[in-house]
Design an enzyme around this catalytic site. Sequence first.
Site, PDB file in Angstrom:
ATOM      1  N   GLY A  71       0.747  -6.155  -4.748  1.00  0.00           N
ATOM      2  CA  GLY A  71       0.545  -7.275  -5.653  1.00  0.00           C
ATOM      3  C   GLY A  71       1.717  -7.402  -6.603  1.00  0.00           C
ATOM      4  O   GLY A  71       2.368  -6.408  -6.935  1.00  0.00           O
ATOM      5  N   GLN A  87       6.188 -10.154 -13.926  1.00  0.00           N
ATOM      6  CA  GLN A  87       6.882  -8.917 -13.562  1.00  0.00           C
ATOM      7  C   GLN A  87       8.312  -9.173 -13.082  1.00  0.00           C
ATOM      8  O   GLN A  87       9.109  -8.249 -13.005  1.00  0.00           O
ATOM      9  CB  GLN A  87       6.104  -8.168 -12.486  1.00  0.00           C
ATOM     10  CG  GLN A  87       4.790  -7.586 -12.986  1.00  0.00           C
ATOM     11  CD  GLN A  87       4.052  -6.905 -11.869  1.00  0.00           C
ATOM     12  OE1 GLN A  87       3.276  -7.532 -11.158  1.00  0.00           O
ATOM     13  NE2 GLN A  87       4.304  -5.620 -11.699  1.00  0.00           N
ATOM     14  N   CYS A 111       1.675   0.605 -10.331  1.00  0.00           N
ATOM     15  CA  CYS A 111       2.217  -0.709 -10.660  1.00  0.00           C
ATOM     16  C   CYS A 111       3.725  -0.703 -10.441  1.00  0.00           C
ATOM     17  O   CYS A 111       4.403   0.265 -10.789  1.00  0.00           O
ATOM     18  CB  CYS A 111       1.903  -1.032 -12.119  1.00  0.00           C
ATOM     19  SG  CYS A 111       2.466  -2.636 -12.671  1.00  0.00           S
ATOM     20  N   LEU A 112       4.225  -1.785  -9.877  1.00  0.00           N
ATOM     21  CA  LEU A 112       5.665  -1.893  -9.652  1.00  0.00           C
ATOM     22  C   LEU A 112       6.446  -1.889 -10.968  1.00  0.00           C
ATOM     23  O   LEU A 112       7.618  -1.536 -10.998  1.00  0.00           O
ATOM     24  CB  LEU A 112       5.989  -3.146  -8.837  1.00  0.00           C
ATOM     25  CG  LEU A 112       5.391  -3.165  -7.425  1.00  0.00           C
ATOM     26  CD1 LEU A 112       5.693  -4.495  -6.737  1.00  0.00           C
ATOM     27  CD2 LEU A 112       5.883  -1.998  -6.605  1.00  0.00           C
ATOM     28  N   HIS A 153      -6.029  -6.421 -11.555  1.00  0.00           N
ATOM     29  CA  HIS A 153      -4.792  -5.801 -12.031  1.00  0.00           C
ATOM     30  C   HIS A 153      -3.707  -6.868 -12.240  1.00  0.00           C
ATOM     31  O   HIS A 153      -3.066  -6.918 -13.296  1.00  0.00           O
ATOM     32  CB  HIS A 153      -4.337  -4.751 -10.998  1.00  0.00           C
ATOM     33  CG  HIS A 153      -3.028  -4.113 -11.292  1.00  0.00           C
ATOM     34  ND1 HIS A 153      -2.920  -2.785 -11.633  1.00  0.00           N
ATOM     35  CD2 HIS A 153      -1.753  -4.599 -11.286  1.00  0.00           C
ATOM     36  CE1 HIS A 153      -1.638  -2.489 -11.830  1.00  0.00           C
ATOM     37  NE2 HIS A 153      -0.914  -3.573 -11.615  1.00  0.00           N
ATOM     38  N   GLU A 154      -3.521  -7.725 -11.234  1.00  0.00           N
ATOM     39  CA  GLU A 154      -2.464  -8.746 -11.324  1.00  0.00           C
ATOM     40  C   GLU A 154      -2.820  -9.826 -12.341  1.00  0.00           C
ATOM     41  O   GLU A 154      -1.941 -10.314 -13.066  1.00  0.00           O
ATOM     42  CB  GLU A 154      -2.185  -9.361  -9.949  1.00  0.00           C
ATOM     43  CG  GLU A 154      -1.674  -8.384  -8.911  1.00  0.00           C
ATOM     44  CD  GLU A 154      -0.473  -7.558  -9.345  1.00  0.00           C
ATOM     45  OE1 GLU A 154       0.344  -8.031 -10.152  1.00  0.00           O
ATOM     46  OE2 GLU A 154      -0.356  -6.413  -8.873  1.00  0.00           O
ATOM     47  N   HIS A 166      -1.884  -8.852 -15.777  1.00  0.00           N
ATOM     48  CA  HIS A 166      -0.471  -9.091 -16.098  1.00  0.00           C
ATOM     49  C   HIS A 166      -0.273 -10.475 -16.710  1.00  0.00           C
ATOM     50  O   HIS A 166       0.573 -10.648 -17.593  1.00  0.00           O
ATOM     51  CB  HIS A 166       0.398  -8.995 -14.842  1.00  0.00           C
ATOM     52  CG  HIS A 166       0.798  -7.613 -14.465  1.00  0.00           C
ATOM     53  ND1 HIS A 166       1.571  -6.804 -15.272  1.00  0.00           N
ATOM     54  CD2 HIS A 166       0.536  -6.890 -13.346  1.00  0.00           C
ATOM     55  CE1 HIS A 166       1.771  -5.648 -14.669  1.00  0.00           C
ATOM     56  NE2 HIS A 166       1.150  -5.660 -13.496  1.00  0.00           N
TER      57      HIS A 166
END
Length: 171
Positions: A46, A51, A94-95, A136-137, A140
Site C-alpha cells: 500500500g 508518502q 510502512c514504507l 493504514h493507508e 496517512h
Amino acid sequence: MALLPIITAPDPVLSQISKPVARVDDALRRVLDDMLETMYAAPGIGLAAIQVGIAQRMLVIDVAREGEDKQPLFIINPEFTWISDDDNAYEEGCLSLPEHYAEVVRPAEVKIRYLDYHGAERELHASGLLATCLQHEMDHLDGVLFVDHISALKRNMILRKLVKTKRLKAS
C-alpha cells in the site's frame, strides 16, 4: 511511468492532512500509475499519495500474495461507511518507516466508498489484511502513522532509530 521518492518519518510532510481530489483525469491517473510502480518496487502492499509528497486523498493497494496475479486497487477520496466492532491484530510495517514493525489492533472489517481509477464511485467491503491495509493507508491521508497506534515508548524508540539512520545517510 516513474519511481517516486518515498518520504520517511519523522518528516513533517507525513503529518499533513491530505485534500480531496477535485478531478480524476489523465494527469491524476499518471500519478496513480507512478505510485503503483513505486509501491511494487519498494516492495510494499500500500502507498498513500502523501508518502510521495502529494497531499491529495488517494492511495494504491495490492494485497495479492507472491505468485498470484496482481490485483491493484486505485482509491481516490475514500470514506468509511461502516466499521466493525470486532478487532484484528496485525504486524504492520510502512514504507515511510522502513524496517520497523509493530503489532497494531484495528477493526476487523470496514466498508468504504471511493472513486476508482476512472472516477466512478465504488463501494468496497474489506476484511483481513485488506481491511488493515485500507485503514493504514487512509490514516496517512489524515497525517497518522501506524506508530501513532502503539505505546509512546515503542513509537519514540522507532522514531529515534529513524532519525539516527537519516543522520548516518546524510553524513
